[in-house]
Write a protein that holds these residues in place. Structure first.
Motif, mmCIF file in Angstrom:
data_model
loop_
_atom_site.group_PDB
_atom_site.id
_atom_site.type_symbol
_atom_site.label_atom_id
_atom_site.label_comp_id
_atom_site.label_asym_id
_atom_site.label_seq_id
_atom_site.Cartn_x
_atom_site.Cartn_y
_atom_site.Cartn_z
ATOM 1 N N ASN A 142 -4.517 5.806 -6.783
ATOM 2 C CA ASN A 142 -3.829 6.711 -5.853
ATOM 3 C C ASN A 142 -4.764 7.343 -4.823
ATOM 4 O O ASN A 142 -4.354 7.636 -3.701
ATOM 5 N N GLU A 143 -5.993 7.554 -5.198
ATOM 6 C CA GLU A 143 -6.929 8.236 -4.299
ATOM 7 C C GLU A 143 -7.255 7.400 -3.069
ATOM 8 O O GLU A 143 -7.698 7.930 -2.052
ATOM 9 N N LYS A 144 -7.034 6.087 -3.160
ATOM 10 C CA LYS A 144 -7.335 5.205 -2.029
ATOM 11 C C LYS A 144 -6.154 5.058 -1.065
ATOM 12 O O LYS A 144 -6.300 4.491 0.010
ATOM 13 N N ILE A 145 -4.990 5.554 -1.451
ATOM 14 C CA ILE A 145 -3.791 5.386 -0.616
ATOM 15 C C ILE A 145 -3.850 6.317 0.594
ATOM 16 O O ILE A 145 -3.995 7.523 0.457
ATOM 17 N N GLU A 146 -3.746 5.735 1.786
ATOM 18 C CA GLU A 146 -3.722 6.521 3.026
ATOM 19 C C GLU A 146 -2.316 6.583 3.619
ATOM 20 O O GLU A 146 -1.925 7.592 4.193
ATOM 21 N N PHE A 148 2.115 3.537 -8.771
ATOM 22 C CA PHE A 148 2.439 2.288 -8.094
ATOM 23 C C PHE A 148 1.867 1.082 -8.842
ATOM 24 O O PHE A 148 0.680 1.042 -9.151
ATOM 25 N N ARG A 149 2.736 0.098 -9.080
ATOM 26 C CA ARG A 149 2.306 -1.151 -9.717
ATOM 27 C C ARG A 149 2.260 -2.250 -8.658
ATOM 28 O O ARG A 149 3.203 -2.433 -7.881
ATOM 29 N N LEU A 197 -8.107 -0.665 -0.876
ATOM 30 C CA LEU A 197 -6.987 -0.569 -1.819
ATOM 31 C C LEU A 197 -6.716 -1.889 -2.541
ATOM 32 O O LEU A 197 -6.382 -1.923 -3.718
ATOM 33 N N GLY A 198 -6.871 -2.994 -1.791
ATOM 34 C CA GLY A 198 -6.563 -4.289 -2.391
ATOM 35 C C GLY A 198 -7.773 -5.047 -2.903
ATOM 36 O O GLY A 198 -7.647 -6.168 -3.417
ATOM 37 N N PHE A 199 -8.952 -4.450 -2.787
ATOM 38 C CA PHE A 199 -10.166 -5.139 -3.215
ATOM 39 C C PHE A 199 -10.167 -5.354 -4.719
ATOM 40 O O PHE A 199 -10.021 -4.426 -5.503
ATOM 41 N N ASP A 200 -10.284 -6.610 -5.110
ATOM 42 C CA ASP A 200 -10.339 -6.994 -6.525
ATOM 43 C C ASP A 200 -9.062 -6.585 -7.282
ATOM 44 O O ASP A 200 -9.069 -6.469 -8.515
ATOM 45 N N ALA A 201 -7.969 -6.324 -6.529
ATOM 46 C CA ALA A 201 -6.698 -5.939 -7.168
ATOM 47 C C ALA A 201 -5.897 -7.185 -7.526
ATOM 48 O O ALA A 201 -6.006 -8.218 -6.869
#
Length: 297
Positions: free
Chosen positions: A62-66, A21-22, A50-54
């Protein structure tokens, strides 16, 4: 050489999947919009941090995607861009929480409908305008699980926007959750709840008494009315082996049930079958018996 090429292809595929995912847009620390590189579709991703500092253009861990929310109707995804990013963020976190708690997917219309409702609610509260919910007691009884989740959703909104969400608004959120669970238009849920509210008024008028909203017989009547409307709308019938006895022994209650049936005919253009009317009479009789017991005490 062939083995080397195979190894390179394997690594490329592994990298492609790991960085599937981009990022397109970051809504908050837990919610982002991204492009799925496997099918080139835009999705909403939810996950703690997931969005921290993104940043847009970056790749997703991917590991953070729930939760991954994809949309059949592209317009729904485009409409999300019309809302404040904070509203979208909390909306998607609520939807993720509800879907996880219910262990079932929700209709995609809730992404836009709930964001719109939350935005409208915050605007009203900011200006001091509170819209009362005339069906709050019925909603709590009819959709208890949805109302419980709506209360959790309200806490999430309150924490994010530092405001107080009234019980009436929790009821409206519960209706959004309910309509998304069963793929029913929210307008249909509102119509049925309005009809149930009116039928309770008819019963109260006929019995000349205010029904106790905490009484188990009241809750049973509401639940039966809810499913009775579903059956009538879908032309589903049920057999009532006690019909003859109910009509003879509980004639007054059956007469009241007929008044409810007439109201349903007026609203839906469909006649409830006698078996259904008999069950309504049985619930009304139980309420009458309960009221009589109170009078004795």
């Amino acid at each position: 050489m062939r083995e080397l090429k195979s190894e390179i292809d394997s690594r490329a595929m592994e990298d492609f999947i790991v960085h599937r995912f981009r990022i397109i847009k970051v809504f908050n620390n837990n919610v982002i919009m991204a492009k799925d590189r496997l099918n080139q579709k835009e999705v909403v991703l939810v996950g703690k941090g997931l969005g921290f500092d993104a940043k847009p253009g970056g790749m997703v861990d991917n590991e953070k995607i729930e939760k991954v929310f994809s949309f059949v109707d592209k317009n729904k995804l485009e409409q999300l861009n019309n809302f404040n990013e904070d509203i979208i963020g909390v909306t998607e976190e609520i939807i993720s929480m509800v879907s996880k708690e219910l262990q079932e997917p929700l209709n995609e219309h809730i992404h836009v409908a709930l964001a719109d409702h939350i935005g409208f609610t915050l605007e009203r509260l900011k200006t001091g305008l509170e819209i009362t919910n005339p069906f709050i007691e019925e909603i709590e009884a009819l959709y208890s699980r949805e109302y419980e989740l709506a209360c959790q959703a309200a806490e999430m909104i309150e924490e994010k926007f530092e405001t107080n969400i009234p019980d009436g608004e929790k009821g409206f959120i519960a209706m959004h959750i309910h309509s998304s669970r069963i793929n029913r238009d929210l307008a249909k849920t509102v119509e049925n709840t309005t009809m149930i509210n009116k039928m309770v008024e008819i019963v109260e008028g006929e019995l000349n008494a205010k029904l106790n909203r905490q009484d188990a017989n009241y809750a049973r009547l509401l639940v039966h009315l809810r499913f009775a409307l579903d059956r009538i709308n879908s032309n589903t019938t049920i057999k009532n082996p006690l019909l003859k006895k109910i009509k003879s022994e509980f004639a007054d209650s059956y007469s009241i049930a007929n008044k409810l049936a007439e109201y349903i005919r007026e609203r839906l253009g469909k006649s409830p079958p006698e078996d259904e009317i008999g069950y309504l009479a049985l619930h009304i009789q139980r309420i009458k018996d309960s009221l009589n017991e109170l009078d004795k005490n």
